[in-house]
Design a protein around this motif. Sequence first.
Motif, PDB file in Angstrom:
ATOM      1  N   CYS A 217     -30.377  15.583 159.072  1.00  0.00           N
ATOM      2  CA  CYS A 217     -31.033  16.037 160.298  1.00  0.00           C
ATOM      3  C   CYS A 217     -30.679  17.504 160.555  1.00  0.00           C
ATOM      4  O   CYS A 217     -29.510  17.893 160.496  1.00  0.00           O
ATOM      5  N   ASN A 218     -31.678  18.315 160.863  1.00  0.00           N
ATOM      6  CA  ASN A 218     -31.468  19.756 160.977  1.00  0.00           C
ATOM      7  C   ASN A 218     -31.285  20.228 162.418  1.00  0.00           C
ATOM      8  O   ASN A 218     -31.378  21.418 162.697  1.00  0.00           O
ATOM      9  N   GLY A 219     -31.019  19.326 163.339  1.00  0.00           N
ATOM     10  CA  GLY A 219     -30.791  19.730 164.718  1.00  0.00           C
ATOM     11  C   GLY A 219     -32.054  19.932 165.519  1.00  0.00           C
ATOM     12  O   GLY A 219     -32.024  20.488 166.609  1.00  0.00           O
ATOM     13  N   ARG A 220     -33.171  19.460 164.999  1.00  0.00           N
ATOM     14  CA  ARG A 220     -34.429  19.634 165.703  1.00  0.00           C
ATOM     15  C   ARG A 220     -34.800  18.405 166.523  1.00  0.00           C
ATOM     16  O   ARG A 220     -35.505  18.511 167.514  1.00  0.00           O
ATOM     17  N   TYR A 221     -34.317  17.246 166.128  1.00  0.00           N
ATOM     18  CA  TYR A 221     -34.835  16.004 166.685  1.00  0.00           C
ATOM     19  C   TYR A 221     -33.850  15.285 167.609  1.00  0.00           C
ATOM     20  O   TYR A 221     -32.640  15.371 167.456  1.00  0.00           O
ATOM     21  N   HIS A 222     -34.416  14.515 168.550  1.00  0.00           N
ATOM     22  CA  HIS A 222     -33.667  13.548 169.340  1.00  0.00           C
ATOM     23  C   HIS A 222     -34.025  12.153 168.829  1.00  0.00           C
ATOM     24  O   HIS A 222     -35.184  11.871 168.520  1.00  0.00           O
ATOM     25  N   ASP A 223     -33.032  11.286 168.757  1.00  0.00           N
ATOM     26  CA  ASP A 223     -33.233   9.933 168.245  1.00  0.00           C
ATOM     27  C   ASP A 223     -33.811   9.036 169.327  1.00  0.00           C
ATOM     28  O   ASP A 223     -33.304   8.988 170.452  1.00  0.00           O
ATOM     29  N   VAL A 224     -34.870   8.314 169.003  1.00  0.00           N
ATOM     30  CA  VAL A 224     -35.549   7.453 169.974  1.00  0.00           C
ATOM     31  C   VAL A 224     -34.612   6.364 170.497  1.00  0.00           C
ATOM     32  O   VAL A 224     -34.512   6.140 171.714  1.00  0.00           O
ATOM     33  N   LEU A 225     -33.918   5.687 169.591  1.00  0.00           N
ATOM     34  CA  LEU A 225     -33.060   4.571 169.995  1.00  0.00           C
ATOM     35  C   LEU A 225     -31.841   5.061 170.769  1.00  0.00           C
ATOM     36  O   LEU A 225     -31.385   4.411 171.721  1.00  0.00           O
ATOM     37  N   ASN A 226     -31.326   6.189 170.393  1.00  0.00           N
ATOM     38  CA  ASN A 226     -30.209   6.804 171.102  1.00  0.00           C
ATOM     39  C   ASN A 226     -30.592   7.096 172.551  1.00  0.00           C
ATOM     40  O   ASN A 226     -29.871   6.743 173.495  1.00  0.00           O
ATOM     41  N   THR A 227     -31.739   7.727 172.722  1.00  0.00           N
ATOM     42  CA  THR A 227     -32.220   8.084 174.063  1.00  0.00           C
ATOM     43  C   THR A 227     -32.609   6.850 174.856  1.00  0.00           C
ATOM     44  O   THR A 227     -32.281   6.717 176.041  1.00  0.00           O
ATOM     45  N   GLY A 228     -33.317   5.917 174.206  1.00  0.00           N
ATOM     46  CA  GLY A 228     -33.791   4.722 174.900  1.00  0.00           C
ATOM     47  C   GLY A 228     -32.675   3.844 175.415  1.00  0.00           C
ATOM     48  O   GLY A 228     -32.764   3.277 176.515  1.00  0.00           O
ATOM     49  N   THR A 229     -31.594   3.716 174.640  1.00  0.00           N
ATOM     50  CA  THR A 229     -30.468   2.890 175.079  1.00  0.00           C
ATOM     51  C   THR A 229     -29.820   3.485 176.318  1.00  0.00           C
ATOM     52  O   THR A 229     -29.456   2.769 177.258  1.00  0.00           O
ATOM     53  N   HIS A 230     -29.686   4.811 176.353  1.00  0.00           N
ATOM     54  CA  HIS A 230     -29.141   5.487 177.529  1.00  0.00           C
ATOM     55  C   HIS A 230     -30.007   5.221 178.765  1.00  0.00           C
ATOM     56  O   HIS A 230     -29.501   4.877 179.840  1.00  0.00           O
ATOM     57  N   GLU A 231     -31.319   5.363 178.605  1.00  0.00           N
ATOM     58  CA  GLU A 231     -32.220   5.150 179.748  1.00  0.00           C
ATOM     59  C   GLU A 231     -32.192   3.693 180.207  1.00  0.00           C
ATOM     60  O   GLU A 231     -32.248   3.401 181.413  1.00  0.00           O
ATOM     61  N   ALA A 232     -32.107   2.765 179.268  1.00  0.00           N
ATOM     62  CA  ALA A 232     -32.019   1.352 179.635  1.00  0.00           C
ATOM     63  C   ALA A 232     -30.745   1.071 180.419  1.00  0.00           C
ATOM     64  O   ALA A 232     -30.716   0.208 181.312  1.00  0.00           O
TER      65      ALA A 232
END
Length: 305
Positions: free
Chosen positions: A246-261
Amino acid sequence: MEGLVVTYDGTGIEIPEADTAVSIDMLAEDGTEHGFTLIVTSDGKVSYDLSGSNSQSPTAGEDRADVVSPRLTAGDLTEESDAPVSEPPAPDGLEVAEMDAASSPGECQDGAYSTLDRKEYGIYNWYLGDGAYPAGMTHIQALEYFESSIGRITASINNCGLTDQVPAKSHYAGTTTYEADISAHGTCTARDGKSTWDAGNLAAGAVASTCAWTWPNPVGKNDLREADVRFNTADFDFTRNPTSTCNGRYHDVLNTGTHEAGHIFGLGHVGSGHSNLTMYTKADRCEVRKRTLGKGDVMGLRSIY
């Protein structure tokens, strides 16, 4: 006053009907905490709770009333531990993020947490929006990843051997043409009665936001009525698999979604010094640490449920 918008620190809330509280929680890249709660009493009086905002202090996440020491139960001392979740290798794209994580207690040693005035007393029935999804996911993929995000909270998924003692429940109710009630300016708009997960434009700096509507409960935390989640695909790129390249461009969907949940089921942010926990307030690109709960995240859920 119903329908007017109150703004604070880059977020906003449309004043709801009487006897309702509305909260907005924003996950930001810079680690500053944006969000607040607006309460309308049964007689129409409007008040605000700003205690969840501006956690830039080094002790943020430790000095709130709801941040407590961890408490293990007999269930954690049995041999029935949760099996480790298979994850991609931790990406190596952000040196600052790695240094922050290294200076914080490990996920299984850090028992800090904060809770919100929010609880799902029944079943969180949620819908999938019919628009575009983060990381260019198909409908089936979005359902899989969003459902997994929610399930990691309701099942207390962790790598610390802590058993699931949280009776929180969720149910996927289908696809809807309704959208998450969160505007491009970072405002919780009028609720439509459907808890929707989708993607679109959000306020600058917001990787994702959650808006939650609750009803007062005189004998406990407010009763959750609706909670919407939106990923900011207008300003950020997302991925489903941030590997070690990963080159530092992306946010992980599952990482973000778990936080929001976590916000949906009543967990608040923890700040500096707790970067290995799911509810850490800062969103780092390429990170996957938030995918599985830390000790404090699990203890926070147990304190609510």
